[in-house]
Design an enzyme around this catalytic site. Structure first.
Site, short mmCIF file in Angstrom:
data_model
loop_
_atom_site.label_atom_id
_atom_site.label_comp_id
_atom_site.label_asym_id
_atom_site.label_seq_id
_atom_site.Cartn_x
_atom_site.Cartn_y
_atom_site.Cartn_z
CE LYS A 1 -4.05 -2.02 0.15
NZ LYS A 1 -3.76 -3.44 0.24
C1 LIG Z 1 -9.90 -3.05 -1.98
C2 LIG Z 1 -9.37 -3.70 -0.73
N1 LIG Z 1 -10.21 -3.94 0.28
C3 LIG Z 1 -9.79 -4.51 1.42
C4 LIG Z 1 -8.48 -4.90 1.60
C5 LIG Z 1 -8.11 -5.59 2.86
O1 LIG Z 1 -7.04 -5.03 3.54
P1 LIG Z 1 -6.11 -5.93 4.49
O2 LIG Z 1 -5.32 -6.83 3.60
O3 LIG Z 1 -5.28 -4.92 5.21
O4 LIG Z 1 -7.00 -6.67 5.41
C6 LIG Z 1 -7.56 -4.66 0.58
C7 LIG Z 1 -6.16 -5.04 0.75
O5 LIG Z 1 -5.46 -5.55 -0.01
C8 LIG Z 1 -8.02 -4.07 -0.63
O6 LIG Z 1 -7.19 -3.87 -1.66
#
Ligand SMILES: Cc1ncc(COP(=O)(O)O)c(C=O)c1O
Length: 377
Positions: free
Chosen positions: A180
């Site tokens: 990110k």
């Molecule tokens: C669009 C989207 N939603 C939710 C998430 C979930 O985040 P995390 O991996 O920190 O739980 C991500 C992460 O890759 C994402 O790209």
């Protein structure tokens, strides 16, 4: 074969080391002073009242959906063109994720399609700012339902009216996985203008404990979705350099756009329009129709260039087919885009030479594919 490129890579330096070491030396590894500091700094950056840091973007989405009242048997309208977490969080609450098709240009949930999917069970809308491009939140606001924004990929993005993505007041959720714009290793954060909502999320991330309650007394169901002070220290250091990190990503995107401009039948990420500004997260291209994507991915790998299909349509994943009976053909725009998309190597430190290398390899593969297609005709 030339040296392999990574698909993504975080920028970490002396400041991250300094702040993390300070936490380690302090002995306050969790629920220390770095947590509220990180939340305050993040909220200030987005010009929003409150932020709650949590253990992941998924955890943030889960708590935000609970906080807007989603529960058993409800429906949550969301995008099928996303990372699976944005749909999964509705299932966690025994609600049904209801998909609607996407806009072919921005690749975000189409507000008209979302409007057509509303039923008397719809309790929330969950638009995703996909690949960092601002979703049309004002259009969703006109539908009159609670909104939770999935801004996990959209730090640095700005709406048409100059408001930062995540700054409109609906709970908006960011993710800090290492690919990110800002990373804490694992982590996430919910922004909001509603103090009660922040207090509920702060409690539920910490096993349902209110801030003024005694040790091990809990007045509601909660989870362990806390973000450690080690992670918050990393986040603070990353926040200090966020402008540089975002500018470097935008620069790599410009280099790609220039290097790939000659490939007319390749679809590049949509340029910013109507005053919306993307917060660059990934560089995803759509291959021309008729090109075999797996063959392109294999050819790139043989040149030391990783790429991946990104994103597969959520409704066509095995779990979603089996649990909700989804089939091909339900969301044609999403399915077409998902079948042709690949993410190319993309990270802030990427050099012009590396971008050129990827672009030249992709150009050669696609020119080869085109002459094969012509030969078949
Ligand atoms: C669009 C989207 N939603 C939710 C998430 C979930 O985040 P995390 O991996 O920190 O739980 C991500 C992460 O890759 C994402 O790209």
């Amino acid at each position: 074969m030339s040296e392999s490129l990574p698909l993504g890579r975080p920028v970490l330096g002396a400041r991250e080391e300094e702040l993390v070491l300070e936490v380690l030396r302090s002995g306050n590894l969790s629920l220390g002073r770095r947590l509220p500091e990180f939340e305050r700094e993040f909220a200030a950056r987005l010009r929003v009242s409150y932020a709650s840091a949590v253990s992941s973007g998924t955890a943030g989405l889960h708590l935000a959906l609970r906080a807007v009242g989603v529960s058993d048997g409800d429906e949550v309208i969301t995008s099928p063109f996303s990372f699976v977490a944005s749909a999964n969080v509705a299932v966690y609450e025994r609600a049904r994720p209801v998909f609607a098709d996407i806009d072919p240009v921005t690749l975000n949930l189409d507000p008209d399609a979302a409007a057509a999917a509303i039923t008397n069970r719809t309790t929330a809308l969950l638009p995703v700012h996909i690949f960092g491009y601002p979703a049309d939140i004002p259009a969703f606001e006109r539908l009159g339902l609670p909104i939770v924004e999935d801004a996990c990929e959209a730090l640095g993005a700005v709406h048409q009216d100059g408001v930062a993505v995540g700054g409109r007041g609906h709970p908006a959720v960011f993710g800090f996985y290492p690919n990110k714009q800002l990373t804490t290793g694992e982590g996430g954060l919910v922004t909001t203008t509603d103090l009660q909502l922040k207090e509920r999320i702060d409690s539920e991330r910490n096993q349902g404990r209110s801030p003024d309650m005694g040790w091990l007394d809990h007045d509601r169901l909660g989870f362990n979705y806390r973000l450690s002070d080690i992670a918050c220290a990393l986040g603070l250091a990353q926040l200090e350099r966020l402008d540089q990190l975002l500018a470097a990503r935008a620069n790599v995107a410009d280099l790609y756009r220039a290097a790939l401009a000659g490939l007319e039948d390749l679809t590049l990420p949509c340029p910013d329009r109507d005053g919306n500004r993307r917060g660059w997260f990934v560089f995803v291209v759509q291959l021309p129709r008729g090109v075999e994507r797996d063959a392109v991915v294999r050819a790139l790998v043989s040149d030391g260039i990783p790429s991946k299909p990104y994103f597969p349509a959520v409704h066509l994943m095995t779990f979603y087919r089996e649990r909700f009976g989804h089939r091909e053909g339900e969301f044609p725009v999403c399915e077409d885009v998902a079948a042709r998309s690949i993410a190319l190597p993309f990270f802030p430190q990427m050099t012009e030479a590396q971008v050129d290398r990827v672009s030249a390899a992709l150009t050669a593969v696609l020119r080869g594919a085109r002459s094969d297609r012509q030969a078949v005709r």
